[in-house]
Structures are given as structure tokens and as C-alpha cells.
Design an enzyme around this catalytic site. Structure first.
Site: not given
Length: 351
Positions: A126, A128, A154
């Protein structure tokens, strides 16, 4: 070809399952036992293809169960999409987020190494992980600086995937996917919260849309496009990691404006974000009691403790190596989501 998808009941899993079926795959999905026992409420995104796929009850938190499933399926490709993926929730339940996202990925990689080492593995990364960005746009070489427990978990999964590739020779890839949406997006995510609330506004069932930071910027694409990039990664001769993004950024404010425009509705923004959360709650109750048109409320309760201000992806590598490019524009994506939610009759959960 056999494919195993964790998170098959989610947005991405459903689109990916459809894509693989179109390509002639035998598709298997790992789902929690409650989904198998209550398919009418738990697997609505894949209800139309249930008779064409095989579901296996289990959890990515159970190493022994993953070994059993992989023994049974012997997949050629594994797409690991399952995760606690709601960023806001990760702040309030960080330990669960870390456990599910980190251990689940580690268990998957280890299970494949022991039971099906030739299986090709895709990890759902991701944007993020970039968090407090050090350069715009972000690419594969951008230094990570996650700003949420979700982003941290992640990033760890990304590093685990790379480690198994480099240390154990597993064909393992990570897709660093920027925000991708669709009419199948969960109601807890801001884009679907916007379009579903506007759907209720259009039907006269709601007058307030309560959000957090309207000025946060994201690179939004269509989930159906992004699963094609996942598949392409596992068709290459050499495993690698790729940013998947549109290369365009839009603010939450932009998404709101486009959504109201698609619904042909007028609205007013009410900014309460500098109040305390309790004071803002009282203001919201007052606005509900005496509604004056349709309102978009900026509420402090929906701001992140550590905000990610601007995510913008550079997918040049994916374009060059995979031949991938997004097809659905931002405007088309928003319009499709709004049209879908205007047509839906059932209420959506409040948050």
C-alpha cells in the site's frame, strides 16, 4: 492453473477472482468459517460466482490451517490480499492490526515455502507505507515513512516478502497500490462513505455528511484496473515490486464536489474541526435537529492522529515492464460509485 486468494470476499478479491476465472484459472479462496456458514450475508461481493470457485474455511492467523489449505490446493499462484485494512481503525486497535497483517503475511510465506515452493506469491502492499512523504510523486525507491499502525504493518509485510524472495528464492512480488475504489468498496472507507451518504441524501433519507480532513490528497484509481496489475506481476520472468497508481492526485474535497455534482445536489461545508470532539458532536446534533439544506461537516473525530497529506504515485515501472495502465478516469470512477449508491435501497452503517 490454480490460484489461491486470501481476502477473496473483499473488493479486490472479488475483482481478481472474476479476472482469473475469465483467464481459465481454477480459483480457490481462503475465508473465515463464518463466511462459509453464512454466505448470504458474508460473501455478497462474490455471490454471483460462488458456483465457479472453491472456498476453504480458515484464517491467516492460523499457521497450521494455512499449511492444510496449501497442501489441499497446491496453487500455482497465491494472492495475499487479506488484512485489517482500515487505517482509522488501526489507531484504535493497533495490536490486532499488527498481529493480523504481519503474522498473517509471515505465515503465508512460510507455508508456501514448506508446502508449495514453486508457487508464485503476490503481497498486497500500500501507498500508506510512504506516509510522511519525502518526495512527490512516490516511486519504488522512495524511502518509507508510515504514519499509522496499518502503514507500519504493511511495510513489515513488504519487507518480509522481499526477504523471502532474496533469502529463499520464492517468486514473491509486492504491489505498492495507491488508493483504489469501486462500488464494492467497504462503507467504512471515506470514498464509499461519501457516495453512500449522498445516495441517502438523494432519496431524502439524510441531510449530513460527516467527514474529517477535506484537504488530504490521494491518488485514486479503479480497483478493477488494479487487479490486472497484480496478475501481470506474477506473469513476469523475474519477481519484483511495483507501484500501481494513476499519477493524478485529488483531495477529499474534490471527491466530495464531484460526487454531489454527479448526484445533481447542492451542499454547504460546515467546518467544526477546531472544536473539541464533544463540542462538535453537540453542534452536529443541533444541525440534525434543524436541517438547513445538505451539509458536509468537517469533524475533529474523523481526523487521523498523524495525517498523511499527499499521496501521488509514479507507476512508470509498471507501465514499462508490465504494460499496465489505468483505464477508468477519476470522474468516471466517482460517477459510477454515486450512481450505484443512489440506486441502492438498503441503509448503510453509520460511523
Amino acid at each position: 492453473m490454480k490460484a489461491l486468494i486470501t481476502g477473496i470476499t473483499g473488493q479486490d478479491g472479488s475483482y481478481l477472482a472474476e479476472l482469473l476465472l475469465e483467464k481459465g484459472y481454477e480459483v480457490h479462496g481462503l475465508v473465515r468459517r463464518v463466511a462459509v456458514e453464512s454466505p448470504q450475508t458474508r460473501v455478497d461481493r462474490i455471490g454471483h460466482i460462488l458456483n465457479r470457485i472453491q472456498l476453504h474455511p480458515g484464517s491467516i492467523e492460523s499457521y497450521s490451517r494455512l499449511l492444510d489449505v496449501i497442501d489441499t490446493v497446491q496453487p500455482n499462484e497465491c494472492y495475499h490480499l487479506a488484512a485489517q485494512s482500515f487505517v482509522h481503525e488501526s489507531f484504535s486497535d493497533e495490536f490486532s492490526t499488527m498481529n493480523i497483517n504481519i503474522n498473517g503475511t509471515h505465515y503465508m510465506l512460510s507455508s508456501l515455502r514448506k508446502r508449495s515452493p514453486e508457487c508464485r506469491f503476490y503481497f498486497a502492499g500500500t501507498s500508506e507505507i510512504f506516509g510522511k512523504v519525502e518526495e512527490v510523486p512516490q516511486r519504488e525507491t522512495t524511502r518509507p515513512h508510515p504514519r499509522s499502525p496499518y502503514g507500519v504493518s504493511k511495510l513489515t509485510g513488504f519487507e518480509l516478502t522481499r526477504n523471502y524472495r532474496e533469502s529463499h528464492g520464492i517468486f514473491a512480488c509486492s504491489g505498492i497500490l495507491f488508493n483504489h475504489e469501486s462500488p464494492r468498496r467497504g462503507y467504512e472507507f471515506v470514498t464509499r462513505k461519501i457516495t453512500s451518504t449522498i445516495g441517502r441524501m438523494k432519496r431524502g433519507e439524510e441531510s449530513l455528511l460527516i467527514l474529517g480532513n477535506l484537504d488530504a490528497k490521494r491518488d485514486w484509481g479503479f480497483a478493477g484496473d488494479y487487479v490486472e496489475a497484480m496478475w501481470e506481476m506474477l506473469q513476469q520472468e523475474t519477481p519484483d515490486d511495483y507501484v500501481v497508481a494513476t499519477g493524478e492526485t485529488h483531495s477529499v474535497r474534490d471527491f466530495v464536489a464531484r460526487s454531489f455534482e454527479a448526484a445533481q445536489l447542492e451542499y454547504t461545508v460546515v467546518d467544526l474541526h477546531e472544536l473539541t470532539a464533544d463540542d462538535a458532536d453537540r453542534q452536529v446534533e443541533s444541525l440534525r435537529a434543524k436541517p438547513e439544506g445538505l451539509l458536509v461537516v468537517q469533524h475533529p473525530r474523523f481526523y487521523r492522529p498523524a495525517e498523511v497529506d499527499e499521496l501521488l504515485g509514479d507507476a512508470s515501472k509498471a507501465r514499462k515492464v508490465l504494460g499496465w495502465a489505468p483505464r477508468v478516469s477519476f470522474g468516471e470512477l466517482v460517477a459510477t460509485m454515486v450512481e450505484n449508491d443512489i440506486a441502492r435501497a438498503e441503509p448503510t452503517p453509520s460511523r
